[in-house]
Design a protein around this motif. Structure first.
Motif, PDB file in Angstrom:
ATOM      1  N   ALA A   1      40.937 -21.535  29.073  1.00  0.00           N
ATOM      2  CA  ALA A   1      41.033 -20.936  30.404  1.00  0.00           C
ATOM      3  C   ALA A   1      40.105 -21.710  31.322  1.00  0.00           C
ATOM      4  N   ALA A   2      40.551 -21.956  32.538  1.00  0.00           N
ATOM      5  CA  ALA A   2      39.770 -22.750  33.490  1.00  0.00           C
ATOM      6  C   ALA A   2      38.767 -21.908  34.264  1.00  0.00           C
ATOM      7  N   ASP A   3      38.557 -20.667  33.876  1.00  0.00           N
ATOM      8  CA  ASP A   3      37.652 -19.752  34.581  1.00  0.00           C
ATOM      9  C   ASP A   3      36.204 -20.122  34.266  1.00  0.00           C
ATOM     10  N   THR A   4      35.435 -20.546  35.277  1.00  0.00           N
ATOM     11  CA  THR A   4      34.045 -20.946  35.056  1.00  0.00           C
ATOM     12  C   THR A   4      33.187 -19.767  34.612  1.00  0.00           C
ATOM     13  N   GLY A   5      33.502 -18.568  35.092  1.00  0.00           N
ATOM     14  CA  GLY A   5      32.744 -17.391  34.673  1.00  0.00           C
ATOM     15  C   GLY A   5      32.933 -17.116  33.189  1.00  0.00           C
ATOM     16  N   ALA A   6      34.165 -17.272  32.706  1.00  0.00           N
ATOM     17  CA  ALA A   6      34.435 -17.069  31.283  1.00  0.00           C
ATOM     18  C   ALA A   6      33.716 -18.116  30.449  1.00  0.00           C
ATOM     19  N   ARG A   7      33.641 -19.338  30.948  1.00  0.00           N
ATOM     20  CA  ARG A   7      32.935 -20.390  30.210  1.00  0.00           C
ATOM     21  C   ARG A   7      31.441 -20.095  30.146  1.00  0.00           C
ATOM     22  N   ALA A   8      30.886 -19.583  31.225  1.00  0.00           N
ATOM     23  CA  ALA A   8      29.464 -19.226  31.223  1.00  0.00           C
ATOM     24  C   ALA A   8      29.192 -18.127  30.203  1.00  0.00           C
ATOM     25  N   ALA A   9      30.093 -17.131  30.120  1.00  0.00           N
ATOM     26  CA  ALA A   9      29.936 -16.060  29.127  1.00  0.00           C
ATOM     27  C   ALA A   9      30.046 -16.629  27.718  1.00  0.00           C
ATOM     28  N   LEU A  10      30.970 -17.571  27.511  1.00  0.00           N
ATOM     29  CA  LEU A  10      31.127 -18.207  26.202  1.00  0.00           C
ATOM     30  C   LEU A  10      29.857 -18.946  25.810  1.00  0.00           C
ATOM     31  N   ALA A  11      29.252 -19.650  26.763  1.00  0.00           N
ATOM     32  CA  ALA A  11      28.013 -20.368  26.480  1.00  0.00           C
ATOM     33  C   ALA A  11      26.910 -19.407  26.038  1.00  0.00           C
ATOM     34  N   THR A  12      26.816 -18.249  26.695  1.00  0.00           N
ATOM     35  CA  THR A  12      25.795 -17.254  26.337  1.00  0.00           C
ATOM     36  C   THR A  12      26.049 -16.694  24.942  1.00  0.00           C
ATOM     37  N   GLN A  13      27.296 -16.379  24.647  1.00  0.00           N
ATOM     38  CA  GLN A  13      27.630 -15.822  23.338  1.00  0.00           C
ATOM     39  C   GLN A  13      27.409 -16.844  22.219  1.00  0.00           C
ATOM     40  N   GLN A  14      27.734 -18.098  22.506  1.00  0.00           N
ATOM     41  CA  GLN A  14      27.511 -19.125  21.494  1.00  0.00           C
ATOM     42  C   GLN A  14      26.023 -19.376  21.269  1.00  0.00           C
ATOM     43  N   SER A  15      25.227 -19.197  22.301  1.00  0.00           N
ATOM     44  CA  SER A  15      23.787 -19.375  22.167  1.00  0.00           C
ATOM     45  C   SER A  15      23.212 -18.404  21.131  1.00  0.00           C
ATOM     46  N   ALA A  16      23.763 -17.200  21.078  1.00  0.00           N
ATOM     47  CA  ALA A  16      23.297 -16.216  20.093  1.00  0.00           C
ATOM     48  C   ALA A  16      23.614 -16.692  18.676  1.00  0.00           C
ATOM     49  N   ILE A  17      24.793 -17.287  18.481  1.00  0.00           N
ATOM     50  CA  ILE A  17      25.144 -17.812  17.158  1.00  0.00           C
ATOM     51  C   ILE A  17      24.227 -18.970  16.804  1.00  0.00           C
ATOM     52  N   ARG A  18      23.992 -19.881  17.772  1.00  0.00           N
ATOM     53  CA  ARG A  18      23.162 -21.046  17.505  1.00  0.00           C
ATOM     54  C   ARG A  18      21.749 -20.630  17.110  1.00  0.00           C
TER      55      ARG A  18
END
Length: 516
Positions: A480-497
């Motif tokens: 999805a090209a939604d920048t807001g969704a990408r920002a949320a994905l980055a935050t969620q992935q940070s928790a996994i990392r």
């Protein structure tokens, strides 16, 4: 035996009641390559019963060569031959809360190897190392030594309860032949119960199968024997059992980082040299362009001055002719035309002279610099890509994928289905947590440099369960090209990392180019 059968526990209990026991807590598994291999190590227990009464029991160690296939020593399961139809094989993984019943698929007494099939559990297979091994190279034995069991087991349940294998370290001492079988001689401490367990290098790859040991008598040193990988590979080939092998030497992460830095510096030097050569070519081209511009400008200037002089001369002739014609009554009209033509030619001469070009080297340089910048500007990759492994920048402990085909879109969409998020420090990142394999992959792609990196973490069952729980919070699945969704994905992935170990087990670096 999904959940060890109760009769087996009772039989083990009757056997263990005669053993003295002291409780010694096992050290937790360490977050390293050997601990990653320990996930595929199992305890093998064989119990023989006659008329419902246990008459004998043997136990040893085994390790997975496939998710449902285990290698151990033939002598570990010899009770099956001594008590046909009256002995069972139990397989106890190093993780989880269950034990399972196994079935011997192939036996080779000459090599002292056995292949066991187990269902109901997926074990992480170990990889065999087929490269060169030198004397005094460090190595590690994993297994369930009986003397440790005697000291720590308090009941029969301990023998069918998953627990981490014991590790011991030593060095390679030599290659020998034992009763016609190629073996490795080493100094890692093993005991009864280690039989069938893996002998590993520092990267957790199998070097051999521990099988026997010498007895230290009258001050003699003790040595251990492990069946060589060449014998194991031949045995598995005869059993039509595929196995993962690798010949890449073992590097520590520090060594891999040093090689990566050295390679990056080498590439940086090459890029600087290419830039210097390009700058020299650009300077030469600029000088040539300036010379050509000067020559073209001088020629044009001279031509326009000559043209202005010609026009001026023609204007003088026209005006002079108009003066001569003005004295004749019949020539008045021609005199006016000549006068007008002379005036026009005079104005044209003045304009041509004033419009002659002046040489401006700055404008030539600016145009040249603009063209050179456009020609050398780095373009981000997109579309179909072919990525090739760069071994000198990688840490490889498992058989790698040499080439990867990708398709990249500028908004972070990989292969038309997986959304990546902007990564800290530049580039794009996606963390993959699979449902079955006990491996977390941190994938990073930089479309400007063309670098694609797969950092792999080989995790315990507990760590994988935690990572899968965090993965459940990731909402962005498809592209999805939604920048807001990408920002949320980055935050969620940070928790996994954050939940991953500080040290990665494997790092594969690829160099990507546009696919032809």
């Amino acid at each position: 035996m999904t959940n060890a059968p109760l009769p087996l526990v009772r039989l083990l209990a009757s056997w263990l009641t005669a053993l003295a026991a002291m409780l010694v807590l096992a050290a937790p598994a360490r977050a390293d390559d050997v601990s990653a291999s320990a996930r595929g190590v199992v305890r093998v227990v064989v119990i023989a019963t006659v008329d419902g009464e246990m008459v004998d029991v043997e136990h040893g160690t085994g390790f997975a060569v496939a998710p449902g296939r285990i290698v151990t020593n033939a002598h570990v399961v010899e009770l099956l031959e001594r008590y046909p139809g009256e002995a069972v094989v139990g397989v106890v993984p190093s993780e989880g809360d269950k034990s399972f019943e196994g079935r011997v698929l192939r036996l080779d007494k000459s090599r002292d190897l056995a292949l066991i099939e187990v269902t109901g559990v997926r074990l992480p297979p170990l990889t065999l190392y087929t490269g060169q091994l030198g004397e005094s190279d460090p190595l590690i034995a994993l297994g369930y030594p009986g003397n440790v069991d005697l000291a720590t087991a308090r009941s029969a349940d301990d023998f069918v309860t998953p627990t981490a294998p014991v590790r011991s370290q030593g060095v390679m001492s030599g290659n020998r032949t034992l009763e016609g079988t190629a073996v490795l001689v080493h100094t890692a401490s093993i005991a009864r119960g280690n039989s069938g367990g893996p002998l590993l290098d520092r990267c957790g790859r199998v070097l051999g199968v521990n099988s026997a040991l010498t007895r230290g008598e009258e001050g003699d040193a003790s040595f251990a024997f492990a069946i060589a990988d060449s014998e194991l590979i031949a045995f598995l080939r005869e059993a039509s059992q595929p196995v993962s092998t690798i010949a890449t030497p073992c590097l520590t992460l520090a060594d891999a980082d040093a090689r990566d830095r050295a390679e990056a510096e080498r590439q940086s030097i090459e890029e600087r040299e290419r830039a210097r050569a390009a700058a020299e070519r650009a300077r030469d081209d600029r000088e040539a362009a300036l010379e050509k511009a000067r020559a073209d400008n001088a020629e044009t200037r001279e031509n326009m001055i000559a043209g202005a002089a010609l026009l001026l001369a023609l204007s003088v002739l026209a005006i002079g002719g108009a003066g001569l014609l003005a004295g004749k009554r019949q020539k008045q009209r021609q005199a006016r035309i000549a006068a007008i033509a002379g005036g026009v030619l005079f104005v044209a001469a003045i304009a041509t002279f004033l419009l002659r070009p002046d040489f401006d080297p700055e404008s030539v340089a600016a145009a040249d610099e603009s063209g050179g910048t456009a020609a050398t500007r780095t373009t981000a990759l997109s579309g179909p890509l072919l990525c090739t492994l760069v071994p000198e920048r990688s840490r490889i402990i498992l058989p790698p994928v040499e080439t990867v085909s990708l398709s990249w879109r500028g908004d972070g969409c990989m292969n038309g289905r997986t959304q990546y998020a902007e990564a800290p420090g530049g580039g794009w990142e996606r963390i993959l947590v699979p449902n079955e394999d006990a491996t977390v992959s941190v994938l990073r792609f930089d479309p400007v440099s063309g670098s694609y990196t797969n950092s792999r973490y080989l995790l315990s069952a507990e760590a994988m369960a935690r990572a899968r729980s965090l993965r459940g919070q990731v909402q962005q699945k498809a592209c999805a090209a939604d920048t807001g969704a990408r920002a949320a994905l980055a935050t969620q992935q940070s928790a996994i990392r954050t939940s991953l170990p500080a040290q990665v087990n494997e790092r594969l670096v690829y160099r990507c180019t546009a696919a032809k």
